[in-house]
Design a protein around this motif. Structure first.
Motif, mmCIF file in Angstrom:
data_model
loop_
_atom_site.group_PDB
_atom_site.id
_atom_site.type_symbol
_atom_site.label_atom_id
_atom_site.label_comp_id
_atom_site.label_asym_id
_atom_site.label_seq_id
_atom_site.Cartn_x
_atom_site.Cartn_y
_atom_site.Cartn_z
ATOM 1 N N MET A 1 0.844 -1.191 0.000
ATOM 2 C CA MET A 1 0.000 0.000 0.000
ATOM 3 C C MET A 1 0.882 1.244 0.000
ATOM 4 N N LEU A 2 0.596 2.159 -0.900
ATOM 5 C CA LEU A 2 1.315 3.426 -0.977
ATOM 6 C C LEU A 2 0.425 4.530 -0.424
ATOM 7 N N ALA A 3 1.010 5.366 0.426
ATOM 8 C CA ALA A 3 0.258 6.459 1.046
ATOM 9 C C ALA A 3 1.151 7.697 1.085
ATOM 10 N N PRO A 4 1.311 8.375 -0.060
ATOM 11 C CA PRO A 4 2.221 9.521 -0.117
ATOM 12 C C PRO A 4 1.701 10.717 0.673
ATOM 13 N N ASP A 5 2.654 11.470 1.251
ATOM 14 C CA ASP A 5 2.317 12.782 1.812
ATOM 15 C C ASP A 5 2.318 13.751 0.641
ATOM 16 N N VAL A 6 1.151 14.091 0.154
ATOM 17 C CA VAL A 6 1.018 14.800 -1.110
ATOM 18 C C VAL A 6 1.347 16.281 -0.934
ATOM 19 N N ALA A 7 2.136 16.792 -1.875
ATOM 20 C CA ALA A 7 2.485 18.213 -1.871
ATOM 21 C C ALA A 7 1.311 19.035 -2.400
ATOM 22 N N ASN A 8 1.465 20.346 -2.395
ATOM 23 C CA ASN A 8 0.481 21.295 -2.935
ATOM 24 C C ASN A 8 -0.867 21.261 -2.207
ATOM 25 N N ALA A 9 -0.838 20.889 -0.928
ATOM 26 C CA ALA A 9 -2.043 20.914 -0.093
ATOM 27 C C ALA A 9 -3.176 20.062 -0.659
ATOM 28 N N SER A 10 -2.848 19.038 -1.419
ATOM 29 C CA SER A 10 -3.868 18.136 -1.951
ATOM 30 C C SER A 10 -4.336 17.195 -0.856
ATOM 31 N N PRO A 11 -5.597 16.761 -0.886
ATOM 32 C CA PRO A 11 -6.043 15.735 0.057
ATOM 33 C C PRO A 11 -5.203 14.463 -0.114
ATOM 34 N N PRO A 12 -4.996 13.706 0.956
ATOM 35 C CA PRO A 12 -4.202 12.468 0.847
ATOM 36 C C PRO A 12 -4.966 11.387 0.104
ATOM 37 N N LEU A 26 3.032 3.001 -10.579
ATOM 38 C CA LEU A 26 2.322 3.538 -9.422
ATOM 39 C C LEU A 26 3.285 4.053 -8.359
ATOM 40 N N LYS A 27 4.403 3.371 -8.182
ATOM 41 C CA LYS A 27 5.383 3.835 -7.204
ATOM 42 C C LYS A 27 6.020 5.146 -7.656
ATOM 43 N N ARG A 28 6.255 5.270 -8.937
ATOM 44 C CA ARG A 28 6.782 6.548 -9.446
ATOM 45 C C ARG A 28 5.757 7.664 -9.295
ATOM 46 N N VAL A 29 4.490 7.349 -9.531
ATOM 47 C CA VAL A 29 3.424 8.339 -9.354
ATOM 48 C C VAL A 29 3.387 8.813 -7.904
ATOM 49 N N ALA A 30 3.452 7.876 -6.958
ATOM 50 C CA ALA A 30 3.387 8.234 -5.541
ATOM 51 C C ALA A 30 4.607 9.048 -5.124
ATOM 52 N N LEU A 31 5.778 8.660 -5.594
ATOM 53 C CA LEU A 31 6.991 9.419 -5.278
ATOM 54 C C LEU A 31 6.921 10.824 -5.863
ATOM 55 N N GLN A 51 9.186 2.178 -0.662
ATOM 56 C CA GLN A 51 8.828 1.636 0.652
ATOM 57 C C GLN A 51 9.209 2.611 1.755
ATOM 58 N N GLN A 52 10.360 3.229 1.609
ATOM 59 C CA GLN A 52 10.863 4.129 2.638
ATOM 60 C C GLN A 52 10.133 5.466 2.668
ATOM 61 N N ARG A 53 9.814 6.008 1.476
ATOM 62 C CA ARG A 53 9.287 7.373 1.410
ATOM 63 C C ARG A 53 7.763 7.458 1.338
ATOM 64 N N ILE A 179 -2.971 13.799 -8.443
ATOM 65 C CA ILE A 179 -2.317 12.541 -8.818
ATOM 66 C C ILE A 179 -1.553 12.775 -10.119
ATOM 67 N N PRO A 180 -0.226 12.781 -10.084
ATOM 68 C CA PRO A 180 0.542 12.907 -11.336
ATOM 69 C C PRO A 180 0.233 11.719 -12.245
ATOM 70 N N LEU A 181 -0.047 11.975 -13.493
ATOM 71 C CA LEU A 181 -0.469 10.909 -14.387
ATOM 72 C C LEU A 181 0.732 10.250 -15.063
ATOM 73 N N PRO A 182 0.750 8.911 -15.114
ATOM 74 C CA PRO A 182 1.832 8.208 -15.815
ATOM 75 C C PRO A 182 1.565 8.188 -17.316
#
Length: 266
Positions: A1-12, A26-31, A51-53, A179-182
């Motif tokens: 499960m990926l749960a990024p801390d999203v920049a630009n004040a976007s909802p998580p 998907l991992k690149r999108v989340a990063l 996994q780390q970030r 969500i940055p689009l791939p």
């Protein structure tokens, strides 16, 4: 499960990164969403960095629960037959993994040294027999049913690998997310094939021929029918197949799939 801390004040938001389901994209999108994707990031470094970030597991247990309760969860699924054919081509044809796939090689080549068995390889038909006869708990993460990764989490939205970009765009609009689009994701199911069936050629032979066979070259009608029974729970979750599944009987779900299929969601 990926749960990024999203920049630009976007909802998580959270997304399930299931192996062989556009997991790298998907991992690149989340990063990228969290501002943690370094320039020139290699695939070899992608998984540990994600996994780390941006992995949900980096959060303390109370924070994980709070994130799952507050953020929409997106699951990206894939036709299980095409997914298994892709996993076979990727893990047993394009390369050999004597350690990870030892049980498969020992079943097909009993008594043979493991390195020699891996070089000879197994056919897709033999591989399917192994997968159908083995419980999900004992399968490699790339081969087991996708419903194993859903666990107790019911996704708020389900997308598909072939329409990854457009589905993520639709989810971003629906939930008001950043969500940055791939790039568009091309699966082997989209590759045309008009040659002979390759299901009975062993992976060593395919490797020697320089073949990375598409799903259409491997999935005979008999194998497809058996795999539909084995992965009935996965098929039931695919949005575009639900009406089709109601109209046809794929046979009883294989008891070796040791999980309970969750109710289908839109």
């Amino acid at each position: 499960m990926l749960a990024p801390d999203v920049a630009n004040a976007s909802p998580p938001w959270c997304v399930l990164a299931i192996p062989k389901n556009a997991c790298r994209e998907l991992k690149r999108v989340a990063l990228r969403a969290s501002g943690h994707e370094p320039a020139g990031l290699r695939d070899a470094d992608l998984h540990p960095l994600a996994q780390q970030r941006v992995g949900l597991s980096r959060l303390a247990p109370p924070d994980r629960i709070a994130r799952l309760r507050s953020a929409p969860v997106i699951a990206i699924l894939r036709d299980p037959l095409e997914r298994l054919a892709s996993a076979y081509a990727d893990k047993l044809v394009s390369k050999t993994r004597p350690v990870e796939d030892r049980a498969i090689y020992e079943r097909v080549h009993p008594g043979l040294a493991i390195d020699e068995a891996a070089e000879r390889g197994v056919s897709f038909a033999e591989f399917c027999s192994y997968v159908c006869d083995t419980a999900d708990a004992d399968l490699d993460m790339h081969f087991k049913a996708q419903t194993n990764y859903l666990g107790e989490v019911e996704p708020d939205a389900i997308g598909l690998v072939p329409s990854l970009r457009s589905d993520l765009h639709a989810f971003a609009q629906r939930f008001g997310l950043n969500i940055p689009l791939p790039a568009e994701h091309l699966t082997s199911a989209a590759r045309p094939y008009s040659g002979p069936p390759l299901a009975n050629l062993r992976s060593g032979q395919l490797r020697a021929l320089g073949q990375r066979p598409p799903a259409a070259a491997l999935l005979t009608p008999e194998l497809a029918a058996r795999l539909r029974r084995r992965f009935a729970s996965d098929l039931a979750r695919l949005p575009e197949q639900r009406r089709r599944m109601r109209a046809q009987d794929p046979g009883p779900q294989d008891p070796r799939a040791q999980h309970q299929a969750l109710p289908a969601s839109a």
